[in-house]
Motif scaffolding. Sequence first.
Motif, short mmCIF file in Angstrom:
data_model
loop_
_atom_site.label_atom_id
_atom_site.label_comp_id
_atom_site.label_asym_id
_atom_site.label_seq_id
_atom_site.Cartn_x
_atom_site.Cartn_y
_atom_site.Cartn_z
N CYS A 38 7.16 10.18 2.47
CA CYS A 38 7.07 8.72 2.38
C CYS A 38 8.21 8.06 3.14
O CYS A 38 9.37 8.51 3.06
N HIS A 40 9.62 5.35 2.54
CA HIS A 40 10.54 4.62 1.68
C HIS A 40 11.75 5.48 1.32
O HIS A 40 12.84 5.23 1.81
N LEU A 41 11.55 6.50 0.51
CA LEU A 41 12.66 7.37 0.10
C LEU A 41 12.33 8.85 0.27
O LEU A 41 13.04 9.69 -0.26
N CYS A 57 1.97 6.57 -2.70
CA CYS A 57 3.14 7.34 -3.10
C CYS A 57 3.30 7.29 -4.63
O CYS A 57 3.10 6.24 -5.26
N HIS A 60 7.03 4.69 -5.78
CA HIS A 60 7.09 3.22 -5.77
C HIS A 60 5.82 2.60 -5.21
O HIS A 60 5.79 1.42 -4.91
N PHE A 62 4.06 2.70 -2.37
CA PHE A 62 3.71 2.34 -1.01
C PHE A 62 2.40 3.06 -0.67
O PHE A 62 2.18 4.19 -1.10
#
Length: 118
Positions: A38, A40-41, A57, A60, A62
Amino acid sequence: MLSKELAPGRLAGADFLGTRVVAYRRADGSPIVLEAYCAHLGADLSVGELQGDEVQCAFHHFRYTGGRSTWVPGGCAIPEAARVFRYPAVDALGMIWAFNGAEPLFEPQPARAAAEAR
Ligand code: FES
């Protein structure tokens, strides 16, 4: 990956060329192969879930179909950097084939051989 291993409605994680990918089928049955981390993280998208033709995901939420994220929670603007790479992929001769690049330079060898045999 064998075609029969990619069941409709399921995510399949796999190691691929020194990285990790997540594969699934769209509603029309065509395969999608995305980088699994992902944007994001870095969570592994193969432990997420399908939302229609998008992978969400687990952390969070996404969502992706390849390229820029399609949705982020909270009504926030989607960051330009929220992207995952989508490998061109086909389902042919009982296998899911993914090309390691933005555009396939040739058909999968067995598919080409089958086409030439016709
Ligand atoms: S790690 Fe995937 S949305 Fe946060």
